[in-house]
Enzyme design. Structure first.
Site, short mmCIF file in Angstrom:
data_model
loop_
_atom_site.label_atom_id
_atom_site.label_comp_id
_atom_site.label_asym_id
_atom_site.label_seq_id
_atom_site.Cartn_x
_atom_site.Cartn_y
_atom_site.Cartn_z
N GLU A 1 0.85 -1.20 0.00
CA GLU A 1 0.00 0.00 0.00
C GLU A 1 0.88 1.24 0.00
O GLU A 1 1.99 1.19 0.50
CB GLU A 1 -0.85 0.04 1.29
CG GLU A 1 -1.74 -1.15 1.47
CD GLU A 1 -2.09 -1.41 2.94
OE1 GLU A 1 -2.11 -0.45 3.73
OE2 GLU A 1 -2.35 -2.57 3.27
N CYS B 1 18.19 43.29 19.46
CA CYS B 1 18.28 44.30 20.52
C CYS B 1 19.49 45.22 20.39
O CYS B 1 19.63 46.15 21.16
CB CYS B 1 18.27 43.63 21.89
SG CYS B 1 19.84 42.85 22.31
N CYS C 1 17.30 41.53 25.79
CA CYS C 1 16.97 41.19 24.41
C CYS C 1 15.58 40.55 24.30
O CYS C 1 15.31 39.54 24.95
CB CYS C 1 18.02 40.23 23.87
SG CYS C 1 17.73 39.76 22.16
S1 IVH Z 1 0.23 -0.21 8.81
C1 IVH Z 1 1.67 -2.20 12.77
N1 IVH Z 1 -0.32 0.95 6.53
O1 IVH Z 1 2.78 4.81 9.08
C2 IVH Z 1 1.59 -1.47 11.49
N2 IVH Z 1 0.61 2.27 8.26
O2 IVH Z 1 5.19 3.93 11.11
C3 IVH Z 1 0.52 -0.47 11.45
N3 IVH Z 1 0.89 4.64 7.68
O3 IVH Z 1 1.80 5.87 12.09
C4 IVH Z 1 0.67 0.48 10.36
N4 IVH Z 1 0.09 4.50 5.65
O4 IVH Z 1 -0.10 5.91 10.50
C5 IVH Z 1 0.18 1.11 7.77
N5 IVH Z 1 -0.86 1.85 4.50
C6 IVH Z 1 -0.38 2.01 5.72
C7 IVH Z 1 0.05 3.26 6.19
C8 IVH Z 1 0.55 3.35 7.47
C9 IVH Z 1 0.60 5.31 6.57
C10 IVH Z 1 1.48 5.25 8.89
C11 IVH Z 1 0.78 4.88 10.15
C12 IVH Z 1 1.83 4.78 11.21
C13 IVH Z 1 3.10 4.84 10.44
C14 IVH Z 1 3.91 3.61 10.77
#
Ligand code: IVH
Length: 689
Positions: A120, A418, A439
């Site tokens: 993703e 200042c 300052c």
């Molecule tokens: S999975 C245990 N999928 O990335 C794993 N996280 O460092 C749970 N994030 O703060 C996260 N897109 O908010 C996952 N497609 C995605 C994501 C995603 C953004 C962010 C998430 C988290 C950080 C992980």
């Protein structure tokens, strides 16, 4: 009227209206297609509102009319995540991605190329947890530190791509969905456009806008912001079957009415995820939202469970981070910013340039050593880099493109805020403004120091209050503190008549102090409490210290050329002198001490205090020892001269006994102090030797 008394045709109509509105919302906000004209939608909504007004018993929290609730007063309550919200390990190269696949395969005892991954985009927004009980949204929370977040239920309810009620069959009794809340590019442009017209807050980038919007106490503000949501994980599920794979769980979430990322792809092995990351890098510019990489997850939930996690990140997923973006632009000018403690930082003023989604106009040059290292001049072409949240950096100068008319970057001689002299000492990287007491850039810091326990010890004058006093320009220098009245203080936030008069009383009490405390309080660079105590005894009066020449200062034990220079420069700034004078005019005073430059009774000795003292505070004991010329240390060594041990003394006492260092109790300590202090003050007629 209870809902039983409402005619069936009304109940049916309300149910039908809600279904149609929910469907329209889902198609528009989740599926991104609209098949119902705005007018028709508005008509359905108005009809539903009218019926709910007429029959309030029909209103339920899941009704589409109920997205915007009342403002919250105070702070967001905190919530504990029953399943910790983890973070992800990062990979920055293909090799690191391959290594991740190999590690996982080895643990699972399978062939790396046969592992299946769900890939993703990694959204640059905010992680949010949503809890549904019996199909109804009951809680929305931020990630916080992973264990405890903030309850932002009212705000997430306003996000149209988050269902208030799950749709479809086999709705679980408990479902926790996690995902990313973000603002897309088009939404962002629109909201900033409107803010500019209405003189509202203009945000630097979509991530800041999303974070600010989500943390509004008034959900009607959040409702006006174009927040969106993509689900990316199921954290809890009860009363329904888990699917076998992450991708199948995501499909279930879509049936429940959530939006998941349409770029989601299933691939095999390291080559598959590397290809995906490459493709996302190419797609990045054409997406309507910011991404900073890709998230690669092992698709099988059984394999995920087998792999588990290490410390704060799962072994079954990794985040690939795109390399930082770089652009070339012109360095138009350099300004010097004065920090809280007077440090001058050269800031590059750049020809505005788009880097990784934001317009960059400023970049820090850190200090003059960095300017020299980069060999950068005003007018140069420079390479600017920005990665994720990191502040923009100047990476290097494009020397081949240096024009003829570039100018040197020179440190100003006077503070741009200042006008005080700038000090840059040999061997030190930082240049600082010497107008510490005066300052405006250093106001908050110097006032905090002035009021602190070891300085004038002003009870009730904390950091927050100082911020308010400075921001409202009620206090500019420490002397202004003593002019504050109860009435004006009582009007400040979180203050009342009582706390205001307590503060005025505390200020009054702080007027009588000691010379040592005063010298410490005015915040001369590198003059800590021990040095201040030595200065007080050596010079005896403030006037003597203020007029001391460098040689005189350097002849004081423990005062080297650097500290001497700081003291000397400090008192050569008219603004500092004026402030010191103003403090005395406001009644700040101390008992004159006899100046002495013959050895102090305890000069060269190191004392240690341990256990509880009953007749005095530890700070008082320390101050008195320092005034007698002793150093007070925190641990016992062979060099320790004497240990004062009160009840409860532990390892330090044992250590002293082991090293055969003298140990005395508090009563003996008091006797000796009285003796030494008599010695230090009474025989001042004695010769210097
Ligand atoms: S999975 C245990 N999928 O990335 C794993 N996280 O460092 C749970 N994030 O703060 C996260 N897109 O908010 C996952 N497609 C995605 C994501 C995603 C953004 C962010 C998430 C988290 C950080 C992980």
């Amino acid at each position: 009227m209870s809902s039983h008394d409402i005619p069936a045709d009304i109940t049916n109509e309300v149910a039908d209206l809600r279904r149609r509105i929910d469907e329209a919302n889902h198609r528009y906000y989740v599926e991104n297609e609209s098949d119902i004209p705005d007018n028709d939608y508005d008509r359905l909504m108005r009809r539903l509102q009218a019926l709910e007004e007429q029959f309030p018993a029909l209103v339920t929290p899941e009704s589409p009319t109920q997205r915007v609730g009342a403002p919250l007063s105070g702070e967001f309550p905190s919530v504990t995540h029953s399943v910790r919200m983890l973070s992800l390990d990062n990979a920055f190269s293909d090799d690191e991605l391959s290594a991740f696949v190999k590690r996982a395969a080895t643990r699972l005892g399978s062939d790396p190329e046969s592992l299946t991954f769900c890939c993703e985009p990694k959204l640059d927004g905010l992680a949010v947890s949503l809890i549904y009980r019996d199909g109804k949204l009951v809680q929305g929370a931020t990630r916080g530190d992973g264990s405890t977040g903030e309850d932002i239920t009212r705000n997430v309810r306003t996000i149209r791509s988050i269902p208030l009620k799950l749709s479809g069959h086999d709705v679980p009794s408990l479902l926790e969905v996690r995902g990313e809340v973000f603002i897309g590019h088009s939404g962002f442009e629109g909201m900033n456009e409107r803010a500019r017209k209405e003189n509202g807050k203009v945000f630097a980038n979509p991530r800041n806008a999303a974070a600010g919007s989500l943390r509004q106490l008034d959900p009607s503000i959040t409702n006006d912001r174009p927040l969106e949501f993509f689900a990316y994980q199921v954290a809890q599920l009860e009363g329904a079957e888990w699917a076998d794979t992450h991708s199948a769980m995501m499909a279930r979430l879509r049936e429940f009415g959530f939006r998941s990322n349409p770029e989601l792809a299933i691939v095999q092995g390291a080559s598959g995820i590397i290809d995906f990351c490459q493709r996302m890098g190419e797609r990045r510019a054409s997406l309507d939202y910011d991404i900073d990489g890709a998230v690669l997850k092992i698709d099988s939930l059984a394999q995920q469970a087998e792999l588990g996690f290490v410390s704060r990140a799962p072994r079954w997923a990794i985040a690939f981070k795109f390399p930082a973006e770089e652009r070339i632009t012109t360095l138009n000018d350099v300004e010097f910013q004065v920090g809280r403690i007077g440090t001058l930082t050269p800031v590059a003023k750049l020809e505005p340039v788009q880097v990784a989604g934001v317009t960059v106009t400023n970049a820090t040059l850190h200090n003059m050593d960095e300017v020299a290292r980069l060999d950068v001049r005003i007018g140069d072409q420079v390479i600017v880099r920005r990665a994720g949240d990191v502040i923009p950096q100047i990476v290097k100068v494009v020397i081949e493109q240096r024009p003829d008319n570039t100018r040197d970057i020179v440190m100003p001689e006077r503070c741009p805020v200042c006008g005080s002299q700038i000090e840059r000492l040999e061997g030190e990287v930082a240049a600082r403004c010497s107008g510490g007491l005066f300052c405006p850039a250093q106001r908050k810091e110097s006032l905090q120091h002035f009021a602190s326990r070891k300085a004038l010890d002003i009870d009730g004058l904390g950091e927050k209050l100082i911020d308010v006093l400075v921001e409202r320009e009620m206090v500019k220098t420490p002397a202004d503190l003593f002019r504050l009245g109860v009435a004006e203080l009582a009007e400040l936030p979180r203050m009342a008549e009582k706390s205001a008069s307590n503060l005025v009383a505390a200020l009054d009490k702080a007027r009588s102090t000691t010379l040592a405390r005063f010298i410490y309080a005015i915040g001369i660079r590198e003059v800590g409490e021990a040095t201040a105590a030595v200065l007080a005894t050596r010079f005896g009066s403030l006037d003597a210290l203020m007029s001391a020449e460098l040689e005189q200062l350097m002849s004081v034990p423990d005062i080297g050329p650097i500290v001497a220079r700081h003291i000397h420069t400090f008192f050569r700034q008219q603004a500092n002198v004026d402030t010191v004078k103003a403090l005395q005019d406001e009644g700040v005073h101390w008992e004159e001490v006899e100046a002495t430059d013959r050895p102090q009774p305890l000069e060269g000795q190191t004392w240690v205090l341990t256990g509880t003292l009953e007749q005095m505070t530890r700070d008082d004991a320390k101050e008195r020892l320092q005034q007698l010329g002793a150093k007070v240390a925190g641990s016992v060594s062979k060099k320790t001269s004497c240990v004062v041990a009160g009840p409860g003394a532990g390892s330090k006492l044992a250590k002293a006994e082991q090293l055969e260092v003298e140990v005395i109790d508090e009563a003996t300590f008091l006797e000796r102090l009285a003796g030494y202090e008599g010695e230090a003050t009474t025989d001042s007629e004695a010769s210097d030797e």
